[in-house]
Design a protein around this motif. Structure first.
Motif, mmCIF file in Angstrom:
data_model
loop_
_atom_site.group_PDB
_atom_site.id
_atom_site.type_symbol
_atom_site.label_atom_id
_atom_site.label_comp_id
_atom_site.label_asym_id
_atom_site.label_seq_id
_atom_site.Cartn_x
_atom_site.Cartn_y
_atom_site.Cartn_z
ATOM 1 N N PRO A 1 0.827 -1.218 0.000
ATOM 2 C CA PRO A 1 0.000 0.000 0.000
ATOM 3 C C PRO A 1 0.856 1.262 0.000
ATOM 4 O O PRO A 1 2.054 1.221 0.323
ATOM 5 N N ASN A 2 0.230 2.383 -0.331
ATOM 6 C CA ASN A 2 0.961 3.647 -0.422
ATOM 7 C C ASN A 2 1.479 4.111 0.937
ATOM 8 O O ASN A 2 2.573 4.669 1.040
ATOM 9 N N GLY A 3 0.679 3.897 1.980
ATOM 10 C CA GLY A 3 1.070 4.322 3.316
ATOM 11 C C GLY A 3 1.872 3.262 4.039
ATOM 12 O O GLY A 3 1.570 2.067 3.949
ATOM 13 N N TYR A 4 2.893 3.698 4.757
ATOM 14 C CA TYR A 4 3.747 2.752 5.484
ATOM 15 C C TYR A 4 4.399 3.468 6.663
ATOM 16 O O TYR A 4 4.474 4.693 6.710
ATOM 17 N N GLU A 5 4.839 2.675 7.637
ATOM 18 C CA GLU A 5 5.550 3.174 8.819
ATOM 19 C C GLU A 5 4.727 4.156 9.648
ATOM 20 O O GLU A 5 5.268 5.057 10.284
ATOM 21 N N GLY A 6 3.394 3.986 9.640
ATOM 22 C CA GLY A 6 2.568 4.757 10.555
ATOM 23 C C GLY A 6 2.528 4.087 11.925
ATOM 24 O O GLY A 6 2.740 2.873 12.053
ATOM 25 N N HIS A 7 2.256 4.859 12.959
ATOM 26 C CA HIS A 7 2.281 4.324 14.327
ATOM 27 C C HIS A 7 1.026 4.759 15.071
ATOM 28 O O HIS A 7 0.885 5.935 15.419
ATOM 29 N N PRO A 8 0.091 3.831 15.320
ATOM 30 C CA PRO A 8 -1.098 4.198 16.102
ATOM 31 C C PRO A 8 -0.741 4.490 17.543
ATOM 32 O O PRO A 8 0.268 3.995 18.056
ATOM 33 N N PRO A 9 -1.555 5.288 18.239
ATOM 34 C CA PRO A 9 -1.302 5.509 19.667
ATOM 35 C C PRO A 9 -1.504 4.208 20.439
ATOM 36 O O PRO A 9 -2.257 3.325 20.018
ATOM 37 N N ARG A 10 -0.817 4.075 21.584
ATOM 38 C CA ARG A 10 -0.943 2.869 22.402
ATOM 39 C C ARG A 10 -2.384 2.620 22.819
ATOM 40 O O ARG A 10 -2.805 1.477 22.974
ATOM 41 N N MET A 11 -3.121 3.694 23.052
ATOM 42 C CA MET A 11 -4.543 3.591 23.364
ATOM 43 C C MET A 11 -5.205 4.869 22.900
ATOM 44 O O MET A 11 -4.542 5.875 22.631
ATOM 45 N N ASN A 12 -6.514 4.835 22.776
ATOM 46 C CA ASN A 12 -7.244 6.022 22.370
ATOM 47 C C ASN A 12 -7.514 6.886 23.593
ATOM 48 O O ASN A 12 -8.354 6.549 24.430
ATOM 49 N N ALA A 13 -6.803 7.991 23.695
ATOM 50 C CA ALA A 13 -6.959 8.909 24.826
ATOM 51 C C ALA A 13 -7.724 10.165 24.429
ATOM 52 O O ALA A 13 -7.734 11.148 25.172
ATOM 53 N N ALA A 14 -8.393 10.139 23.260
ATOM 54 C CA ALA A 14 -9.074 11.329 22.755
ATOM 55 C C ALA A 14 -10.371 11.591 23.503
ATOM 56 O O ALA A 14 -11.079 10.670 23.908
ATOM 57 N N LYS A 15 -10.687 12.869 23.642
ATOM 58 C CA LYS A 15 -11.932 13.294 24.275
ATOM 59 C C LYS A 15 -12.994 13.599 23.222
ATOM 60 O O LYS A 15 -12.737 13.576 22.014
ATOM 61 N N ALA A 16 -14.180 13.930 23.700
ATOM 62 C CA ALA A 16 -15.305 14.230 22.819
ATOM 63 C C ALA A 16 -15.070 15.545 22.079
ATOM 64 O O ALA A 16 -14.343 16.429 22.558
ATOM 65 N N PRO A 17 -15.673 15.708 20.916
ATOM 66 C CA PRO A 17 -15.576 16.991 20.199
ATOM 67 C C PRO A 17 -16.058 18.146 21.073
ATOM 68 O O PRO A 17 -16.965 17.997 21.899
ATOM 69 N N GLY A 18 -15.425 19.300 20.869
ATOM 70 C CA GLY A 18 -15.821 20.494 21.606
ATOM 71 C C GLY A 18 -15.184 20.644 22.970
ATOM 72 O O GLY A 18 -15.415 21.643 23.645
ATOM 73 N N LEU A 19 -14.358 19.646 23.396
ATOM 74 C CA LEU A 19 -13.635 19.747 24.661
ATOM 75 C C LEU A 19 -12.179 20.077 24.387
ATOM 76 O O LEU A 19 -11.594 19.586 23.412
ATOM 77 N N TRP A 20 -11.592 20.886 25.249
ATOM 78 C CA TRP A 20 -10.163 21.145 25.136
ATOM 79 C C TRP A 20 -9.378 19.879 25.494
ATOM 80 O O TRP A 20 -9.703 19.187 26.461
ATOM 81 N N GLN A 21 -8.367 19.588 24.694
ATOM 82 C CA GLN A 21 -7.506 18.442 24.916
ATOM 83 C C GLN A 21 -6.057 18.933 25.010
ATOM 84 O O GLN A 21 -5.722 20.013 24.518
ATOM 85 N N HIS A 22 -5.195 18.131 25.639
ATOM 86 C CA HIS A 22 -3.832 18.575 25.904
ATOM 87 C C HIS A 22 -2.831 17.620 25.275
ATOM 88 O O HIS A 22 -2.954 16.399 25.413
ATOM 89 N N LEU A 23 -1.845 18.177 24.595
ATOM 90 C CA LEU A 23 -0.801 17.398 23.927
ATOM 91 C C LEU A 23 0.569 17.865 24.400
ATOM 92 O O LEU A 23 0.830 19.071 24.468
ATOM 93 N N GLU A 24 1.442 16.904 24.739
ATOM 94 C CA GLU A 24 2.834 17.199 25.062
ATOM 95 C C GLU A 24 3.723 16.304 24.207
ATOM 96 O O GLU A 24 3.452 15.111 24.064
ATOM 97 N N VAL A 25 4.776 16.900 23.657
ATOM 98 C CA VAL A 25 5.700 16.161 22.800
ATOM 99 C C VAL A 25 7.130 16.492 23.203
ATOM 100 O O VAL A 25 7.476 17.674 23.354
ATOM 101 N N GLU A 26 7.940 15.458 23.388
ATOM 102 C CA GLU A 26 9.387 15.643 23.508
ATOM 103 C C GLU A 26 9.997 14.984 22.282
ATOM 104 O O GLU A 26 9.788 13.790 22.028
ATOM 105 N N PHE A 27 10.767 15.759 21.522
ATOM 106 C CA PHE A 27 11.192 15.359 20.182
ATOM 107 C C PHE A 27 12.689 15.581 20.009
ATOM 108 O O PHE A 27 13.236 16.578 20.480
#
Length: 610
Positions: free
Chosen positions: A148-174
């Motif tokens: 397939p065209n897409g490769y080397e994608g990485h799903p999150p370990r679990m779905n931690a997403a909240k409902a639409p319309g709620l503020w969510q928080h993301l932190e990244v160390e890169f």
């Protein structure tokens, strides 16, 4: 019921150390991106605007902005394209990033580190098996000539997403890719950690090249931060960055002296009569250089080369007694345990500084641990101790419970937030309910209170069931966790502090055909009942509270600092979750906060949505 005994590579104390280390690395000085206008970005299009706030709901496909500043809002049109990405003027290499985001129903956006490596932002509310394209995923790379065209994608370990319309928080160390003097790549880009709504969804993840729809197809040592603005509405706020580009300290070899005997205090070396058993030189300080597990003192002397004048944070980790001296000044002297490290701020001038570290241990049953870390604003955390100085110990199992075709019930104690063992704030009668739909909750039988609810995997019972048990507690395995501590649904009508739990008498519960309990209580001269079940295939909880043959009772559906009515029967609580009800509810001010109450009704049904 399905019970798993999974091997765990670290014991509880090592796991707690890992949590502590996570907290230490968060001691950063991130610089907020000013959002009074769009001047921090290159040639922003009209897709992006500065607003003072936004609102949405679980079923709205758009976000509504309010006048003011502090929030970025993207409202892409039909002709939107990659030119509508929002790109910072600042370029980065190694980076710590944190931000809040809000998505409406069905929205799709993303954060591109260096304009090349995407962390996906997507409305993944209720998805039980997330993919790389779901919220928190590292998006796929793309090649039209591959299948397939897409490769080397990485799903999150679990779905931690909240409902639409709620503020969510993301932190990244890169960590950016690294190149030698000739420009040849010698290390891939790496997501050291990605945290979504408090849950680690990626850790130590290498990416081998730019992901799909990146601004650039090449790789470099630095690049801008970019936000996708052509796929759907998104709001961003509290964007903070810390460039990790400052030089590390350097530490030369250390001289060590090892003594045996019981040292109940750290002695003064110039008057100590004990004779050393061994002296030597080591590349780094280490607990491994001490013989045995108890009745010893080990002393290290060395130098630290500070690259420039700055405030340096030294993080100390040992079991029992220790002392750190820098340039002849004692910066810390005291007892520590594995789960309570100590961070000391020490200003250093550029150049060489002498240090002495002393550590004494007398209890053989405690692990042998000695850790010394240093960091400063704009630099990575450094370990100044050697391998094995903070060791792993014997593995213990993680005992998990998973519901299959019916509701599962397990009991344990639960500590209240902010308290630990010995603080006297332990809930003693807690029932945990796991539902096959994937939404679960913990219920305080003493107060008829849902303490917390979460989605995904059910519960970790290791502390309660392994060997004799330790704290006899349990912890959620899923995410996000909705904390509802102290929000009893009961109160006396007309009272400014309507909490009637003092007169509550627990009478057990009845189960329906699939195992959902109806909790029964005696209250206010009648029978109070509380029935809880999943809402919309695990997207929330539906709750029905009722009073039979009682009087003067008010129902408290929620409490918080701010409760906002969004539409008929839909309320937003502190921006964290929604309450939905067909009953006639009223927002009441109480004790400096607000409560959502219903009075004069024998029964009320409402939903908790997050």
């Amino acid at each position: 019921m399905k019970i798993n005994l999974l091997p765990k590579n670290e014991t509880k104390w090592r796991w707690m150390l890992g949590l502590s280390m996570g907290c230490w690395t968060a001691l950063s000085a991130q610089t907020p991106l000013p959002l009074t206008d769009v001047s921090a970005f290159k040639n922003p299009t009209k897709t992006w605007s500065i607003v003072g706030g936004v609102t949405g709901s679980p079923k709205d496909a758009a976000l509504k902005g309010q006048k003011g500043t502090g929030v970025l809002l993207a409202t892409p049109g039909k002709g939107s394209s990659q030119t509508d990405y929002l790109v910072t003027n600042t370029e980065h290499g190694d980076l710590k990033l944190s931000l809040d985001f809000m998505l409406p129903q069905g929205a799709n956006s993303g954060v591109y580190l260096m304009g090349r490596y995407e962390v996906q932002l997507y409305d993944s509310w209720g998805v039980q098996h997330p993919k790389a394209s779901d919220c928190g995923g590292i998006y796929e790379r793309w090649d039209e000539n591959r299948k397939p065209n897409g490769y080397e994608g990485h799903p999150p370990r679990m779905n931690a997403a909240k409902a639409p319309g709620l503020w969510q928080h993301l932190e990244v160390e890169f960590e950016a890719p690294k190149f030698d003097g000739s420009g040849k790549k010698i290390a891939n880009a790496r997501f050291v950690k990605v945290v979504l709504n408090g849950t680690i969804v990626h850790q130590n993840l290498e990416v081998f090249g730019p992901t799909r729809a990146a601004l650039f197809t090449d790789e470099k040592a630095r690049g801008p931060l970019a936000f996708q603005g052509d796929h759907g509405p998104v709001a961003l706020r509290n964007i903070s960055m810390e460039l990790l580009d400052k030089a590390p300290v350097t530490v030369g070899p250390v001289q060590y002296t090892f003594y045996t005997g019981k040292f109940n205090t750290i002695p003064k070396l110039d008057t100590m009569k004990a004779k050393p058993v061994r002296t030597g030189t080591a590349e780094k300080l280490s607990s491994v250089l001490a013989d045995g597990r108890s009745d010893f003192l080990i002393v290290f002397n060395g130098t630290i080369q500070a690259p420039e004048a700055d405030n340096y944070q030294f993080i100390l980790q040992w079991m029992e007694l220790g002392q750190l001296i820098i340039d002849g000044r004692t910066v810390f002297d005291g007892e520590l345990s594995f789960d309570k490290p100590r961070t000391i701020d020490v200003p250093l001038t550029a150049g060489e500084h002498k240090f002495t570290l002393l550590h004494a241990k007398n209890k053989s049953w405690l692990p042998k641990v000695l850790g010394l870390y240093v960091q400063r604003k704009g630099s990575h955390l450094q370990e100044l101790h050697g391998f094995g100085s903070v060791p792993d110990t014997d593995p213990v199992p993680v005992i998990t419970v998973h519901p299959r075709d019916q509701v599962e019930q397990v009991r344990s104690f639960v500590y209240m937030p902010g308290y630990n063992e010995g603080d006297g704030h332990k809930k003693l009668r807690v029932l945990h309910l796991g539902d096959p739909s994937g939404v679960h909750y913990s219920y305080d039988l003493d107060q008829a209170t849902v303490l917390m609810s979460w989605r995904g995997a059910f519960i970790n019972m290791s502390d309660a069931w392994h060997e004799r048990g330790e704290a006899q507690t349990a912890s959620p395995l899923g995410s996000p966790v909705l904390a509802l501590w102290g929000t009893s649904p009961l109160g006396m009508a007309g009272s400014t502090t309507p909490d009637s739990t003092a007169g509550l008498v627990y009478k057990g519960y009845r189960l329906d055909e699939v195992g959902h309990p109806t909790f029964r209580y005696q209250l206010a001269g009648g029978e109070f009942t509380d029935f809880i079940r999943p809402y919309e295939n695990g997207r929330g909880l539906s709750r029905t509270v009722s009073l039979k043959d009682g009087s003067n009772l008010a129902y408290r559906l929620a409490k918080g600092k701010t409760i906002t009515a969004l539409s008929k029967g839909l309320y937003l609580i502190d921006g964290d979750y929604y309450v939905q009800t067909g009953a006639k509810a009223q927002v009441v001010t109480n004790n400096g906060g607000q409560e959502l109450r219903v009075s004069g009704s024998p029964s009320v049904q409402y939903e908790l949505i997050w």
